[in-house]
Motif scaffolding. Structure first.
Motif, PDB file in Angstrom:
ATOM      1  N   MET A 120     -17.798 -23.228   4.568  1.00 25.94           N
ATOM      2  CA  MET A 120     -17.175 -23.285   5.462  1.00 25.94           C
ATOM      3  C   MET A 120     -17.726 -23.305   6.984  1.00 25.94           C
ATOM      4  SD  MET A 120     -14.150 -22.947   4.341  1.00 25.94           S
ATOM      5  CE  MET A 120     -13.153 -22.753   5.628  1.00 25.94           C
ATOM      6  N   LEU A 121     -17.656 -24.571   7.876  1.00 26.24           N
ATOM      7  CA  LEU A 121     -18.294 -24.492   8.929  1.00 26.24           C
ATOM      8  C   LEU A 121     -17.288 -24.866  10.038  1.00 26.24           C
ATOM      9  CD1 LEU A 121     -20.954 -26.927   7.648  1.00 26.24           C
ATOM     10  CD2 LEU A 121     -21.506 -24.616   8.421  1.00 26.24           C
ATOM     11  N   PRO A 122     -17.967 -24.628  11.445  1.00 26.63           N
ATOM     12  CA  PRO A 122     -16.826 -24.954  12.581  1.00 26.63           C
ATOM     13  C   PRO A 122     -16.689 -26.669  12.557  1.00 26.63           C
ATOM     14  CG  PRO A 122     -18.698 -23.480  13.383  1.00 26.63           C
ATOM     15  CD  PRO A 122     -18.883 -23.760  11.817  1.00 26.63           C
ATOM     16  N   GLY A 123     -15.441 -26.770  12.747  1.00 24.99           N
ATOM     17  CA  GLY A 123     -15.057 -28.408  12.924  1.00 24.99           C
ATOM     18  C   GLY A 123     -14.943 -29.175  11.533  1.00 24.99           C
ATOM     19  N   GLY A 124     -14.908 -28.354  10.663  1.00 24.75           N
ATOM     20  CA  GLY A 124     -14.861 -28.856   9.172  1.00 24.75           C
ATOM     21  C   GLY A 124     -15.695 -28.281   8.107  1.00 24.75           C
TER      22      GLY A 124
END
Length: 233
Positions: free
Chosen positions: A56-60
């Motif tokens: 899980m990462l910011p922006g996708g």
């Protein structure tokens, strides 16, 4: 051997710090990214030898980045370990299907991570390379790490190559998943047995070529595991 570079992709600073400290103590050079955009830029600028990629990462998601890497010829061979808090089997299999070479569920021990990084880098560089082997028109060249069917080269990841190399070196014998893990992944590496099934599936898919379908060489042995046999052609 030159210093190996590890790209750590995680949006949590504390996790990046922990990973960087453990990896640097083990002799690796570390670069870091906290989102997909930073990671993508570093991959093409720095050419890391291996990537530790958070799910899980910011922006996708990490899976989105994984798909992009596996589509690019210049990055599809780079080993990737997924870092995930997800424990459901479907999520793990999804990550492996997209192209991950291994995964680790948080929290994990730094020593185990280092062992897996070392094993993947050893596999990606070929370990103990062998010479040329041929079965029914399928040629594996251990020195160049190429696989040829007829006049066509077959694309596959480093783990699938190492599996095929082991199978071709040990034909007509059934191996359990545990034995394959010991021989191909290494006995001191903690990988779940279902990982073998995912890589077998990917190997069979790669062996379905325009020249011929070689997927039948990899046979499922009920109650045991897998066998490589030219009778499958």
């Amino acid at each position: 051997m030159s210093e190996r570079t590890v790209l750590i992709v995680d949006d949590e600073l504390a996790i990046r710090d922990m990973l960087r400290m453990a990896l640097e103590m083990a002799g690796y050079r570390c670069i870091e990214a906290e989102n997909i955009q930073q990671a993508h830029a570093l991959i093409f600028d720095e050419r890391p030898d291996i990537i530790l990629l958070d799910w899980m990462l910011p922006g996708g998601s990490g899976l989105e980045l994984m798909r992009r890497l596996k589509r690019e010829e210049s990055t599809r061979e780079v080993p990737v370990i997924m870092l995930t808090a997800k424990t459901a089997e479907d999520n793990v299999i999804q990550g492996l299907d997209v192209g991950a070479d291994d995964y680790m569920t948080k929290p994990f021990a730094p020593r185990e991570l280092i062992a897996r990084v070392r094993a993947l880098l050893r596999r990606a560089s070929g370990g103990e390379e062998q010479g040329r082997m041929e079965v029914g028109g399928l040629v594996l060249d251990g020195e160049s790490r190429r696989i040829i069917a007829g006049d066509d080269a077959i694309d596959m990841g480093p783990t699938e190559f190492n599996l095929l190399q082991f199978f071709m070196s040990h034909p007509e014998r059934a191996y359990t998943r545990g034995q394959l893990l010991d021989h191909v992944w290494g006995g001191n590496v903690y990988v779940e047995e279902r990982t073998v099934d995912v890589h077998i599936r990917r190997l069979r898919k790669a062996l379905q070529t325009e020249a011929a379908d070689y997927s039948g060489l990899i046979q499922t042995v009920r109650g045991t595991g897998y066998r490589f046999s030219s009778r499958g052609l």
